[in-house]
Design a protein around this motif. Structure first.
Motif, short mmCIF file in Angstrom:
data_model
loop_
_atom_site.label_atom_id
_atom_site.label_comp_id
_atom_site.label_asym_id
_atom_site.label_seq_id
_atom_site.Cartn_x
_atom_site.Cartn_y
_atom_site.Cartn_z
N ALA A 41 0.84 -0.96 0.05
CA ALA A 41 -0.15 0.05 -0.07
C ALA A 41 0.96 1.33 0.02
CB ALA A 41 -1.01 0.20 1.30
N ASP A 79 -4.49 3.29 1.96
CA ASP A 79 -4.32 3.62 0.33
C ASP A 79 -5.70 4.68 0.10
OD1 ASP A 79 -4.62 4.06 -2.29
OD2 ASP A 79 -4.19 2.06 -2.78
N GLY A 82 -8.18 3.86 -1.89
CA GLY A 82 -9.02 2.52 -1.75
C GLY A 82 -8.58 1.49 -2.67
N GLN A 83 -9.04 0.26 -2.29
CA GLN A 83 -8.64 -0.80 -3.35
C GLN A 83 -9.91 -1.63 -3.28
OE1 GLN A 83 -5.12 -3.09 -2.51
NE2 GLN A 83 -3.76 -1.31 -2.01
N GLU A 84 -10.08 -2.19 -4.51
CA GLU A 84 -11.59 -2.91 -4.68
C GLU A 84 -11.93 -3.73 -3.87
OE1 GLU A 84 -14.24 -5.07 -8.29
OE2 GLU A 84 -12.12 -4.05 -8.71
N TRP A 86 -10.73 -4.26 -0.91
CA TRP A 86 -10.63 -3.83 0.69
C TRP A 86 -11.95 -3.20 1.30
CZ3 TRP A 86 -5.72 -0.29 1.72
CH2 TRP A 86 -4.71 -1.00 1.41
N THR A 89 -10.27 2.42 2.72
CA THR A 89 -8.87 2.66 2.52
C THR A 89 -8.00 2.27 3.58
OG1 THR A 89 -9.62 4.75 3.90
CG2 THR A 89 -9.90 4.96 1.56
N ARG A 91 -6.69 -1.04 5.60
CA ARG A 91 -6.82 -2.67 5.86
C ARG A 91 -5.68 -2.93 6.97
NH1 ARG A 91 -10.51 -6.44 4.24
NH2 ARG A 91 -9.33 -8.43 4.03
N THR A 176 -10.91 -4.90 6.62
CA THR A 176 -11.11 -3.31 6.52
C THR A 176 -11.57 -2.50 7.61
OG1 THR A 176 -10.94 -3.57 3.98
CG2 THR A 176 -11.74 -1.65 5.05
#
Length: 213
Positions: A41, A79, A82-84, A86, A89, A91, A176
């Motif tokens: 990240a 992040d 964000g990450q899909e 997760w 933002t 984790r 998350t």
């Protein structure tokens, strides 16, 4: 990659790291900052957590298959975009390893029990992967919880120091966080570590500033 403390880091990340220092944990548990993993990240922070061994005047009184060391790592990944996978933002990535007694290691339900420790400490109902506690609740908001639990037995042969058999429990999980206040997440993690270590109920003490290792 940064690991916290730099003025260039996003304020939300710095606040999240600071919130970890507001956690209260059992006095038997020691916590210190460690080097976080890289490339997972844009921003990361990691804590090493360990259960202090009990003080024993006569080591010969400790049975060879008694509960021994228990330690873990809790990593914060951030992040801003964000990450899909997760669905957020922040984790949290957790790892726990603990030596367990032979009788407990022989229980085929041990992995399920260990996972229940984690799910219950995070307030996630059985069979689901997230929780949305009421506003003002001490239970952390959790999304996309997943992981594995492994129980192993090692047998020593020949000129190898240590008890003839060693039984270990390993838990790996990630989830998350629903907000940047992560103190309850660290407290939940420490509850699981205490359970894995077989600690009896006890009081708690404030964590305070974490010392860098």
């Amino acid at each position: 990659m940064t690991t916290s403390g730099a003025p260039s880091e996003p304020a939300e990340f710095r606040d999240a790291v600071a919130s970890l220092h507001d956690a209260t944990v059992r006095r038997e548990i020691e916590i210190g900052s460690i080097r976080p993993p890289q490339r997972l990240a844009p921003y990361s922070y990691a804590l090493g957590v360990e259960v202090s061994p009990p003080e024993v005047d006569d080591p010969s009184l400790v049975p060879t298959d008694s509960s021994g060391s228990a330690f873990g790592r809790l990593v914060l990944l951030y992040d801003p975009a964000g990450q899909e996978a997760w669905n957020g933002t922040f984790r949290m990535v957790a790892f726990i390893q603990a030596e367990v007694e032979a009788a407990l290691a022989a229980d085929p339900l041990l992995p399920q029990v260990a996972w229940t420790w984690l799910a219950e400490s995070l307030g996630v109902p059985d069979g689901v992967t997230e929780s949305q506690p009421p506003l003002g609740s001490d239970v952390p908001a959790v999304l996309a919880l997943g992981g594995t639990v492994t129980a192993t037995t090692s047998v020593r042969y020949g000129d190898i120091a240590g008890p003839p058999e060693a039984h270990q429990l390993e838990l790996r999980a990630s989830w998350t966080a629903g907000s940047s206040d992560l103190s309850s997440h660290l407290e939940a993690f420490c509850e699981v570590l205490a359970s894995a270590a077989g600690l009896p109920p006890a009081g708690v003490t404030a964590l305070g500033p974490v010392q860098s290792s």
